[in-house]
Design an enzyme around this catalytic site. Structure first.
Site, short mmCIF file in Angstrom:
data_model
loop_
_atom_site.label_atom_id
_atom_site.label_comp_id
_atom_site.label_asym_id
_atom_site.label_seq_id
_atom_site.Cartn_x
_atom_site.Cartn_y
_atom_site.Cartn_z
CE LYS A 158 25.87 -32.93 3.50
NZ LYS A 158 27.02 -33.67 2.98
CG ASP B 231 30.33 -35.92 -1.20
OD1 ASP B 231 29.35 -35.24 -1.54
OD2 ASP B 231 31.47 -35.77 -1.67
CD GLU B 232 29.51 -35.71 5.59
OE1 GLU B 232 28.67 -35.23 4.80
OE2 GLU B 232 30.42 -35.05 6.10
N GLY C 242 32.28 -35.25 -10.56
CA GLY C 242 32.65 -36.56 -11.07
C GLY C 242 34.06 -36.98 -10.66
CD GLN D 234 29.10 -27.35 0.94
OE1 GLN D 234 28.60 -26.47 1.62
NE2 GLN D 234 28.66 -27.62 -0.27
CG ASP E 223 25.80 -50.78 1.70
OD1 ASP E 223 25.68 -49.76 2.41
OD2 ASP E 223 25.84 -50.73 0.46
CB THR F 195 33.16 -25.12 1.44
OG1 THR F 195 32.44 -24.43 0.40
CG2 THR F 195 32.31 -25.17 2.72
N GLY G 36 26.10 -31.76 -3.70
CA GLY G 36 25.44 -32.75 -4.54
C GLY G 36 24.82 -33.79 -3.62
CG HIS G 37 22.66 -32.89 -0.75
ND1 HIS G 37 22.06 -32.01 0.09
CD2 HIS G 37 23.99 -32.68 -0.60
CE1 HIS G 37 22.98 -31.29 0.72
NE2 HIS G 37 24.16 -31.68 0.30
P1 GDP Z 1 25.46 -36.00 0.46
O1 GDP Z 1 26.16 -34.96 -0.33
O2 GDP Z 1 25.90 -36.01 1.89
O3 GDP Z 1 23.96 -35.94 0.34
O4 GDP Z 1 25.92 -37.42 -0.15
P2 GDP Z 1 26.06 -37.80 -1.70
O5 GDP Z 1 24.71 -37.96 -2.27
O6 GDP Z 1 26.99 -36.87 -2.39
O7 GDP Z 1 26.83 -39.17 -1.59
C1 GDP Z 1 26.27 -40.29 -0.96
C2 GDP Z 1 26.17 -41.44 -1.98
O8 GDP Z 1 25.95 -42.64 -1.30
C3 GDP Z 1 24.99 -41.27 -2.93
O9 GDP Z 1 25.35 -41.82 -4.18
C4 GDP Z 1 23.90 -42.13 -2.27
O10 GDP Z 1 22.94 -42.61 -3.20
C5 GDP Z 1 24.72 -43.23 -1.72
N1 GDP Z 1 24.20 -43.86 -0.50
C6 GDP Z 1 23.50 -43.30 0.52
N2 GDP Z 1 23.34 -44.17 1.52
C7 GDP Z 1 23.94 -45.31 1.13
C8 GDP Z 1 24.15 -46.58 1.75
O11 GDP Z 1 23.78 -46.82 2.90
N3 GDP Z 1 24.83 -47.51 1.02
C9 GDP Z 1 25.30 -47.27 -0.22
N4 GDP Z 1 25.95 -48.26 -0.84
N5 GDP Z 1 25.15 -46.10 -0.82
C10 GDP Z 1 24.49 -45.13 -0.16
P1 IMO Z 2 27.95 -32.08 -0.26
O1 IMO Z 2 26.87 -31.15 0.22
C1 IMO Z 2 32.23 -32.90 -0.66
C2 IMO Z 2 34.84 -29.44 -1.27
C3 IMO Z 2 35.52 -29.29 -2.62
C4 IMO Z 2 36.82 -28.61 -2.19
C5 IMO Z 2 36.34 -27.67 -1.08
C6 IMO Z 2 36.09 -26.25 -1.53
O2 IMO Z 2 27.58 -32.86 -1.45
O3 IMO Z 2 28.47 -32.92 0.87
P2 IMO Z 2 34.16 -25.11 -2.96
O4 IMO Z 2 33.75 -25.32 -4.38
O5 IMO Z 2 33.08 -25.34 -1.96
O6 IMO Z 2 34.87 -23.79 -2.74
O7 IMO Z 2 35.29 -26.23 -2.70
O8 IMO Z 2 35.13 -28.23 -0.59
N1 IMO Z 2 33.36 -29.57 -1.34
C7 IMO Z 2 32.71 -30.72 -1.11
N2 IMO Z 2 33.18 -31.95 -0.86
N3 IMO Z 2 30.89 -32.66 -0.67
C8 IMO Z 2 30.43 -31.40 -0.89
O9 IMO Z 2 29.12 -31.09 -0.76
C9 IMO Z 2 31.34 -30.37 -1.16
N4 IMO Z 2 31.21 -29.06 -1.45
C10 IMO Z 2 32.47 -28.58 -1.54
O10 IMO Z 2 35.77 -30.55 -3.21
O11 IMO Z 2 37.70 -29.53 -1.63
MG MG Z 3 27.43 -34.83 -1.97
#
Ligand code: GDP
Ligand code: IMO
Ligand code: MG
Length: 428
Positions: free
Chosen positions: A16, A13-14, A306, A228, A337, A243, A40-41
C-alpha cells in the site's frame, strides 16, 4: 469533491505504501485513519528506502499536508522517533503541513505489558501473533472508555496527571495479579516522559476532523492511506486473528470523520500472491519450497517485527471478499515480478468445505480452517519483468495471470507493480 482511498484486500503488506506514494503527487492531503505503529509501509525512490509506520506517506513529498486522524492509536515515543528519522533525511516538517488528531488515543507502556501477558496466556496455536505494540490493548481501553487517554487530554497537565495516576495504580494491581515477575510502573515517571512528548507534539495537535471538512469544502484532493488489510478488519476479518481496528475500507469514515460518499475512487491493493504474518488459518499457504522461494524472492519478512511472512498462492475468494467489503473501483496488483520463473501458478477460485463448493468467505475461522482450495492452474512466464513499463510488453502468460485476478475479483486492474521502486510501475 475528490477523495481517493488505498486499502489492502488481503492480510496486510500488499505494498500500500508504494501506491500511496505514487498517488500522492495528484493529491493535497494524505490521511492515516486507523491502526498505529503495527503498520510498516515501504516507499522507494531515487535510490532511497523509507519505512513508515505511523507517519502518512505524504510526509515524503513537499507541499502535501499529512494527517494522522482520529482512528489512529499513537505511541508518542515511536511517533517522534519516526519524525526525527524523516526530518534528519528530508528536513524539517512544518507544523502546518502535519496534523495530529486531538481525538486519537494514546499508547502507554502498560498497554504493551498487558498485551504480552494476554498473548503469553494463550496456547501456541491460539496466539494472535500480534506486533506487541500495544495496539489491541489501547483500542480496548478506547472501547471501554474508563482507562483511555486521548492526545488532547495530555494538553491539560493536572487532569492528565490525575487520570494517569489512577490508571497506573489499577494496571499495576491487575498486572501484578497476572504476572508474578511484573515490575510496577511509576506513574510520575510516565507523566514526566509523556509531558515531554506532549511539548514536542503540541504544534501538530488539532481537530483533524474539522480540518478535513474544511479541506473538502475547499475542494482539496484527499488521499486515504489504509493500514493492515481487509482480512485483518476487527469486524469483518478472520476474527480473532485480526487487528483491533477497522482495517478494510469500512474504517475510513469512522477513523477520519469524512463521510464515505466523499470517496470517489477506492483502490484495492493486492499482492500477486498471498502473505500473512501472525496466527490464523490461511487456506492457500505453501509450506514447501515454492512458499520459501516466494519468501526469498519477495523478501517476505515483516517490516515491523522482522518475522518471516507466511506465503501462499493468490486467494481470489479471500481477496474478492476484501474487495466487496471495501467496495473497490479498481485493483492494483503488486509484486508481479516475484512470480517470474515459476513453471506454473495457481489461483484459488473457490473453496471446498466439507465437500461443498462455495465462493463465499467463511465468517468463522473454524470453518476457514476446513477449507480445501479449488485451484485454477495457469502457465508461468520465464523472463524477468522488472524493467517493463507497458502492459503490452508483459509476457502473454503474465497478462493472462493478471486478467484472471481481474476476472475473479470482478474488477479492473489499473496498476501493476513489477518492482519496489516508484518507477517500476505499469499504469493500465
Ligand atoms: P504495505 O505495508 O502494504 O505498505 O507493504 P510493505 O511495505 O510492508 O511490504 C511490501 C514490500 O514489497 C516492501 O518491501 C516494498 O518495497 C516491496 N514492493 C512493493 N512493490 C513491489 C513490487 O512490485 N515488486 C517487488 N519485488 N517488491 C515490491
Ligand atoms: P501493514 O500496514 C501485516 C497483524 C499481526 C497480527 C495481527 C494483530 O504494514 O500492512 P496487532 O499488533 O495489530 O494487534 O496484530 O495483525 N498485523 C499486520 N500484518 N501488515 C500489517 O500492517 C499488520 N499490522 C498488524 O501480525 O497477526
Ligand atoms: Mg507492511
Amino acid at each position: 469533491m475528490s477523495a481517493t482511498a488505498v486499502v489492502g484486500l488481503q492480510w496486510g503488506d500488499e505494498a500500500k505504501g508504494k501506491i500511496v506514494d505514487l498517488l500522492t503527487s495528484e493529491h493535497d492531503v494524505v490521511v492515516r485513519y486507523q491502526g498505529g505503529n503495527n503498520a510498516g509501509h515501504t516507499v522507494k525512490f531515487d535510490g532511497q528506502t523509507y519505512k513508515l509506520s505511523l507517519l502518512p506517506a505524504g510526509i515524503l513529498r513537499d507541499g502535501i499536508t499529512s494527517v494522522v486522524a482520529t482512528g489512529v492509536v499513537i505511541n508518542p515515543k515511536a511517533f517522534l522517533g519516526e519524525l526525527d528519522g524523516i526530518e534528519s533525511r528530508r528536513g524539517k516538517v512544518a507544523p502546518e503541513k502535519f496534523l495530529v488528531s486531538d481525538r486519537a488515543h494514546v499508547i502507554f507502556p502498560y498497554h504493551m505489558a498487558e498485551e504480552a501477558v494476554l498473548e503469553n496466556s494463550r496456547k501456541n496455536d491460539e496466539k494472535i501473533g500480534t506486533t506487541m505494540r500495544g495496539i489491541g490493548t489501547c483500542y480496548r481501553e478506547k472501547a471501554g472508555r474508563t482507562h483511555a487517554i486521548r492526545v488532547g487530554d495530555m494538553l491539560y497537565p493536572d487532569q492528565f496527571k490525575r487520570r494517569l495516576t489512577e490508571i497506573v495504580e489499577f494496571k499495576n494491581r491487575m498486572l501484578a495479579a497476572l504476572d508474578p515477575e511484573f515490575k510496577p510502573f511509576d506513574a510520575e515517571a510516565i507523566f514526566t516522559e509523556y509531558s515531554a512528548y506532549t511539548e514536542r507534539l503540541k504544534p501538530y495537535i488539532c481537530d483533524t476532523t474539522a480540518f478535513l471538512h474544511h479541506a473538502l469544502a475547499a475542494k482539496k484532493r484527499l488521499l486515504f492511506e489504509g493500514a493492515q488489510g481487509s482480512l485483518l478488519d476487527l469486524d469483518h476479518g478472520t476474527f480473532p486473528f485480526v487487528t483491533s481496528s477497522s482495517s478494510s475500507g469500512c474504517g475510513i469514515h469512522s477513523g477520519s470523520g469524512v463521510p464515505e460518499r466523499a470517496i470517489t475512487r477506492m483502490i484495492g491493493v493486492v499482492k500477486a500472491y498471498t502473505t500473512r504474518v501472525g496466527g490464523g488459518p490461511f487456506p492457500t499457504e505453501l509450506n514447501n519450497e515454492i512458499g520459501q522461494h516466494i519468501r526469498d524472492v519477495g523478501h517476505e519478512y515483516g517490516t515491523v517485527t522482522g518475522r518471516p511472512r507466511r506465503c501462499g498462492w493468490f486467494d481470489a475468494i479471500a481477496a474478492g471478499y476484501g474487495a466487496r467489503l471495501s467496495g473497490v473501483d479498481c485493483i492494483s496488483v503488486m509484486l508481479l515480478d516475484v512470480l517470474s520463473g515459476l513453471d506454473e501458478l495457481k489461483i484459488c477460485e473457490a473453496y471446498e468445505i466439507n465437500g461443498e463448493r462455495t465462493t463465499d468467505f467463511p465468517s468463522h475461522v473454524e470453518r476457514l480452517a476446513q477449507v480445501k482450495p479449488v485451484y485454477r492452474t495457469l502457465p508461468g512466464w520465464k523472463s524477468e519483468i522488472a524493467h517493463i513499463r507497458k502492459v503490452a510488453d508483459l509476457p502473454a502468460n503474465a497478462r493472462r495471470y493478471v486478467d484472471t485476478i481481474a476476472e475473479l475479483l470482478c474488477s479492473q486492474v489499473e496498476i501493476i507493480s513489477v518492482g519496489p521502486d516508484r518507477e517500476q510501475t505499469i499504469l493500465g
